[in-house]
Motif scaffolding. Structure first.
Motif, PDB file in Angstrom:
ATOM      1  N   PRO A 163      19.734 -17.226  55.477  1.00  0.00           N
ATOM      2  CA  PRO A 163      20.338 -16.037  55.004  1.00  0.00           C
ATOM      3  C   PRO A 163      21.953 -16.367  55.477  1.00  0.00           C
ATOM      4  O   PRO A 163      22.291 -17.168  56.191  1.00  0.00           O
ATOM      5  N   ASN A 164      22.760 -15.109  55.438  1.00  0.00           N
ATOM      6  CA  ASN A 164      24.057 -15.319  55.541  1.00  0.00           C
ATOM      7  C   ASN A 164      25.120 -16.060  55.378  1.00  0.00           C
ATOM      8  O   ASN A 164      26.066 -16.538  55.807  1.00  0.00           O
TER       9      ASN A 164
ATOM     10  N   HIS B 170      23.362  -7.755  49.916  1.00  0.00           N
ATOM     11  CA  HIS B 170      22.708  -8.657  50.856  1.00  0.00           C
ATOM     12  C   HIS B 170      21.295  -8.833  50.064  1.00  0.00           C
ATOM     13  O   HIS B 170      20.806 -10.104  50.095  1.00  0.00           O
TER      14      HIS B 170
ATOM     15  N   GLU C  14      19.235 -11.276  55.550  1.00  0.00           N
ATOM     16  CA  GLU C  14      20.286 -10.572  55.684  1.00  0.00           C
ATOM     17  C   GLU C  14      20.517  -9.294  56.531  1.00  0.00           C
ATOM     18  O   GLU C  14      20.970  -9.074  57.510  1.00  0.00           O
TER      19      GLU C  14
ATOM     20  N   TRP D  94      22.715 -12.327  63.556  1.00  0.00           N
ATOM     21  CA  TRP D  94      23.150 -13.448  62.761  1.00  0.00           C
ATOM     22  C   TRP D  94      24.053 -12.934  61.812  1.00  0.00           C
ATOM     23  O   TRP D  94      25.060 -13.027  61.604  1.00  0.00           O
ATOM     24  N   HIS D  95      23.424 -11.780  61.105  1.00  0.00           N
ATOM     25  CA  HIS D  95      24.423 -11.017  59.973  1.00  0.00           C
ATOM     26  C   HIS D  95      25.649 -10.501  60.466  1.00  0.00           C
ATOM     27  O   HIS D  95      26.813 -10.695  60.119  1.00  0.00           O
TER      28      HIS D  95
ATOM     29  N   SER E 247      28.290 -12.922  61.099  1.00  0.00           N
ATOM     30  CA  SER E 247      28.760 -13.466  59.896  1.00  0.00           C
ATOM     31  C   SER E 247      29.923 -12.313  59.455  1.00  0.00           C
ATOM     32  O   SER E 247      30.810 -12.620  58.460  1.00  0.00           O
TER      33      SER E 247
ATOM     34  N   SER F  21      29.136 -16.808  54.153  1.00  0.00           N
ATOM     35  CA  SER F  21      29.715 -16.203  55.213  1.00  0.00           C
ATOM     36  C   SER F  21      31.321 -16.042  54.937  1.00  0.00           C
ATOM     37  O   SER F  21      31.841 -16.843  54.074  1.00  0.00           O
TER      38      SER F  21
ATOM     39  N   HIS G 185      31.344 -10.941  51.621  1.00  0.00           N
ATOM     40  CA  HIS G 185      30.517 -12.130  51.370  1.00  0.00           C
ATOM     41  C   HIS G 185      31.239 -12.643  50.042  1.00  0.00           C
ATOM     42  O   HIS G 185      31.761 -11.892  49.204  1.00  0.00           O
TER      43      HIS G 185
END
Lengths: 458, 620
Positions: A51-52, A95, A307, A327-328, A331, A389, A398
């Protein structure tokens, strides 16, 4: 009934399997007759989603040096594709859309918002647009081998932006049998293990009637489902058909099996840790490796995370500085004191996840089979992102162009290795189409493909 | 100006060909009368175009918006609204402005159309329902079910029609479970199976006994009078068995796998012309018993369904009240609370034991119990549901009392006993450490996460993700300023303010509670910076300290409406669309006319008696 030689070693396997599932390669564990693809080759496929996106370097094409260092260790066994596009823009839901558009090879957002209108039933929209996905197509070609799809979405606390309107199960699924039919996600390694290694999963008959009684039970259930199907609505029929398919499959299995033919494994009692994210990821790749080695399946999918996850990465990934971030969030540079710090962290996270896949690839390469080939020779491990990212970008958004997908392993010579391919803005679906055809699928289009991506197949 | 009302109606009936004419009339009169159809049109336009970023109309913060300010925002000022430029016309802005002024009220009056309800789809029993159903069917509370095949439900209700699908590998497990139940019953002297005096030889009396038992149980299991084609094959299994025990076991296993048991079937063939299906007595009995009991209807409900009396409102009311008092309903408030608020996630939160040594597994468990018990108490005692927000007491065991630093008054350390919180800064679930923990990150509180969670969960407001292209702008704001001031500067960005005007005052109102919900006066920084929980809600309500938040949340009927919507979603197992939400709100509005404040009992009774609950839209 076909006797599988590896079955007799299953206890050995189970006893030897601790958390690490250490399993020596045994000739006897090979299936008695390998299923062959239509093109006569054994080809395996693992499809992973990170993801991301990736934090691109300044030129917006290359990975960060840390990720490149990881990928460089399998340089001759990898083809890196860049310049792919998933969709142009998505006003909302980007996302979820990025992930599902990646999988479906289409542009779901532009279909969803033709006039900027939001349908009431968003939750039914995405699923209804999903195709039979790449992994399923590979599985179709490799008849006789079981399709397995599973997810690595371990976050118990999730934040879906629309908790009531989007069903999470839908948005987490990577493998789809077709519209509205997501394949089963395995969120627990133990469950996946049981499904793959427990043969038919049929418990021994405990009723007095034995298999004969069981068949009469299933026969009754089949009849009843068929009868009530006539009275319900069309959506209900789908649910009843899911049920009916399972009952009929079990009926067929039992009818073939002579009493008491099903050898039952009373284990497994693996000391598996179903709650720890990283251990779980390691176990999945471990199970995937053994499943490939024993030829229990030819096709896996793997969603590392998604995401919308609010999982705090500090505990999962060593070397992360801002331990409390997800994590997201990283980003988006969320909450970090400066962009550089967020970028440092997200690169660590990315390299970590790439490393998990690369280690799997190396392990396949190290597993030499009786035919002299190693497992990677017969496999293609494919992974990438559905969006980018944004830290390289001046705006906090994004991006959906310049996507990257890596292919490690030629799948028995089907794909060219050791190269960089510039897709020049071609849709992702073109790559999926090239891959599907390389696996022997007769399809001529996938999602919004405009033709198979050149330079991929041998 | 009364004259142009028919024009609008005409337009609605005739489609886009008349748009120009309608625009003309509205442009002529900027003082459009607030007729219902224009307001409703505005509400629909708002719902379709504005909700995603601005939330529900009732919570729209720009109370003084006019057609001109909305139009200016869309056409020139806010780039994120650019996608609306081609679809909205001058008359639409007028209508939206009127609708905003109305605050969403008249929409209730308009929601009459049953075909607006979203569709219900069959769902296999979930694990809770399966366990309860087999226990009640066989009247044996000791029966156990291990590993019922059901995918992880990570968010939302386990009753949701999308929550459970059936995969091929589930069927062997379901067969194994049915057989395991038969084995469990065989071992017990009181079991139903033994009532037919099983022996190795079959006597006519034993066979008759077994068939009678099947007839009785299948009516319960199938939630209706079984037909001959349903019953006859089961009887045949008894005949085919080597002995009565074997035949009966097979028949009952078959019953437990039958779709009539596994699903709540709704027969749409009874009236093929209807677009909306009214549940018959049996279908209604099943829907209500699985809502209130998570289990099968009992014999009394089935008898009333069979005679048709259940469809009579007064009988139905009496039955709902009876069901709510039945011990089988005792888990309802707890299950609902835990799933609504996702309380079990407390167990999975990451917290450093160095910084939060008391955040042990037993405390986490106690925090979940604390919130669940306030729901249970409110439900059991028939208290108004606002009690959940305003209660100045809580239920604590010794572990929890120690955490609160309150003397424990219970007799045994493990028992949960009511303790007063009147002298503290806490009121109701909003300040429960469970919620305060769930909405924090590992090492810090997050005013935004808390604000969003509370608005979405407790008030059912929709808070969208930041629109694409939004920058937080935080890096440009002077870092030496206190966090609250930085947020205030951030809100001067209009795009951010659309949501953060609402989110921030709530989030900061909770700042006195640390990442595990302990009360604090200062931040844990080197300067021990004092916490300032004050703020102002978009409607002007002043918050000076956290304790002021609860009355704002409890004000009016917004909390009841949200709770009722969640309860409806739980009961019907589906995501509510706008038609559903409208009907759900109508139920609350009706209740409020005579018995505010509403109790759980009133909400549940209102829901079950409504058309919303008793009808299903026919699937095409």
């Amino acid at each position: 009934m076909s006797t599988k030689k590896w079955e007799m070693n299953r206890r050995t396997f189970l006893k030897a399997s601790g958390v690490s599932l250490a399993l020596p390669f045994l000739d006897a564990m090979l299936p008695s007759s390998k299923a062959m693809a239509a093109n006569g080759k054994v080809q395996r496929f693992l499809w992973a989603y990170l993801p991301n996106g990736y934090v691109a370097d300044a030129d917006k094409i290359r990975y960060s040096p840390q990720v490149l260092n990881v990928l460089n260790t399998i340089r001759s066994d990898i083809t890196m594709v860049h310049g792919l596009r998933s969709f142009k823009e998505s006003p909302f839901f980007d996302h979820i859309d990025a992930r599902l558009s990646f999988i479906a090879g289409t542009e779901l957002a532009s279909e969803l918002f033709p006039g900027g209108q939001i349908p009431d039933e968003i939750s039914t929209f995405f699923p209804s647009k999903m195709p039979r996905t790449l992994d399923q197509l590979v599985g179709d070609v490799n008849r006789g081998s079981k399709n397995v799809s599973y997810t690595l979405c371990p976050d118990p606390f999730i934040y879906a932006p629309f908790p009531d309107r989007l069903n999470v199960a839908h948005t987490e699924a990577m493998s789809w049998e077709g519209p509205n039919k997501a394949a089963k996600n395995y969120t627990k390694p133990s469950e996946l293990f049981n499904t793959l290694f427990k043969d038919l999963s049929v418990p021994p008959p405990s009723t007095d009637g034995g298999e004969k009684g069981r068949l009469s039970i299933l026969h009754y259930v089949t009849d009843q489902i068929k009868s009530v199907k006539n009275k319900v609505g069309k959506d209900d029929v789908i649910r009843l058909d899911e049920y009916l398919t399972g009952v009929e499959e079990l009926e067929r299995k039992l009818a073939k099996v002579q009493t008491p033919a099903v050898q039952v494994c009373t284990e497994p009692r693996l000391t598996m840790n179903d709650t720890d994210y990283i251990k779980r990821m390691d176990l999945y790749y471990d199970i995937a490796f053994h499943a490939f080695q024993c030829d229990l399946t030819r096709s896996f999918t793997c969603l590392h995370s998604y995401e919308g996850s609010y999982r705090v990465i500090g505990d999962d990934v060593p070397g992360v500085v801002n331990k409390s971030h997800d994590w997201h969030g990283l980003s988006h540079d969320e909450g970090s004191t400066n962009q550089a710090a967020a970028k440092t962290d997200i690169v660590v996270v990315e390299a970590f996840h790439h490393n998990k896949i690369v280690n799997f690839v190396k392990r396949l390469k190290g597993a030499v089979q009786p035919n002299g080939k190693n497992l990677l020779d017969e496999t293609a491990v494919v992974w990438g992102h559905g969006l980018n990212s944004l830290l390289y970008s001046t705006r906090d958004v994004h991006r959906y162009d310049n996507l990257r997908v890596n292919i490690a392993g030629s799948a028995n010579g089907a794909f060219r290795m050791g190269q960089n391919v510039d897709a020049k803005g071609a849709p992702l679906a073109n790559l999926w189409l090239a891959l599907a055809q390389g696996f022997g699928s007769p399809i001529t289009s996938y999602g919004k493909s405009t033709g198979p991506l050149a330079g991929i197949r041998s | 100006m009364v004259a142009f009302i028919p024009v609008l109606l005409f337009h609605n009936a005739c489609g886009p060909g008349f748009q120009a004419r309608e625009d003309f009339f509205l442009n002529v009169s900027s003082q459009a009368p607030q007729d219902l159809s224009t307001v409703n049109k505005g509400q629909v336009l708002y719902q379709n175009n504005c909700t995603l970023c601005h939330g529900a109309i009732a919570g729209f913060v720009h109370k003084n918006a006019t057609a001109q300010t909305i139009e200016t925002a869309v056409l020139s000022k806010i780039p994120e609204m650019a996608f609306l430029r081609s679809s909205l016309k001058a008359s639409d802005f007028e209508a939206i402005a009127l609708a905003v002024k109305s605050g969403g009220g008249p929409v209730i009056a308009q929601c009459q159309n049953e075909s607006e309800f979203s569709k219900s789809t069959l769902r296999r029993l979930n694990a809770r329902e399966y366990l309860n159903s087999v226990r009640h069917l066989f009247e044996d509370a000791a029966l156990t079910v291990v590993d019922y095949p059901q995918a992880n439900v990570r968010s939302g209700f386990d009753t949701h029609q999308e929550a459970i699908r059936t995969f091929n590998e589930d069927i062997p497990k379901l067969l194994g479970l049915a057989e395991s139940l038969m084995t469990q019953m065989k071992g017990k002297t009181t079991s139903l199976l033994n009532s037919c005096n099983p022996a190795l030889t079959k006597t006519a009396a034993q066979v008759t006994c077994a068939k009678n038992l099947i007839q009785r149980l299948s009516k319960k299991a199938y939630k209706k009078v079984p037909t001959a084609t349903e019953l006859q094959p089961l009887n045949a299994m008894v005949d085919a068995g080597a002995n009565v025990q074997e035949g009966l076991s097979n028949a009952l296993s078959a019953m437990l796998l039958a779709p009539q048991f596994m699903f709540h079937l709704v027969d749409y063939t009874k009236n093929l012309q209807a677009r909306v299906h009214t549940l018959d007595g049996f279908e209604l009995a099943a829907r209500m018993s699985y809502f209130v009991w998570s289990s099968l209807p009992d014999e009394e409900l089935l008898a009333l369904a069979e005679s048709g009396q259940l469809l009579n409102n007064s009988t139905l009311s009496a039955q709902v009240r009876r069901m709510l008092k039945d011990p089988k309903a005792k888990d309802l408030p707890v299950v609902f609370a835990q799933q609504w608020l996702e309380l079990p996630t407390v167990k999975d939160l990451t917290r450093s034991l160095q910084i939060y040594p008391e955040f042990s597994p037993s405390l986490r468990e106690a925090l979940i119990q604390e919130t669940s018990l306030l729901f249970k108490n409110t439900f059991d005692k028939g208290l108004p549901v606002d009690e959940l927000l305003t209660a100045n007491y809580s239920f604590m065991n010794k572990t929890l009392a120690d955490y609160y630093k309150i003397p424990f008054v219970g007799s045994t350390p493990s028992s949960f006993v009511q303790h007063s919180l009147a002298q503290t800064e806490r009121r109701g679930i909003l300040n429960h450490p469970s919620l305060m923990s769930i909405t924090s990150s590992e090492g810090a509180t997050s005013p935004v996460k808390r604000g969003v969670y509370v608005l979405e969960r407790i008030l059912c407001e929709h808070i969208p993700e930041p629109p694409p292209g939004t920058t937080t702008g935080f890096d440009e704001i002077d870092r030496s300023l206190p966090i609250k001031e930085r947020f205030a500067i951030h809100r001067t960005n209009r795009t951010c303010a659309a949501c953060h005007d609402k989110i921030d005052p709530i989030g900061f109102g909770f700042e006195n509670f640390d990442p595990i919900g302990r009360f604090r006066q200062t931040y844990p920084d080197a300067n021990q910076t004092p916490i300032d929980a004050s703020g102002q809600m978009p409607d002007g309500y002043r918050v000076t300290r956290s304790i002021d938040l609860a009355p704002w949340f409890a004000d009016g009927d917004r909390f009841e409406k949200c709770l009722n919507a969640k309860l409806s979603s739980f009961a019907l197992g589906r995501t509510l669309n706008s038609g559903d939400s409208c009907a759900a709100q109508k139920n609350v509005a009706a209740l409020f006319q005579n018995q505010r404040p509403a109790s759980f009992e009133a909400l549940i009774e209102g829901l079950i008696l409504s058309d919303f609950f008793r009808k299903s839209q026919v699937q095409e």
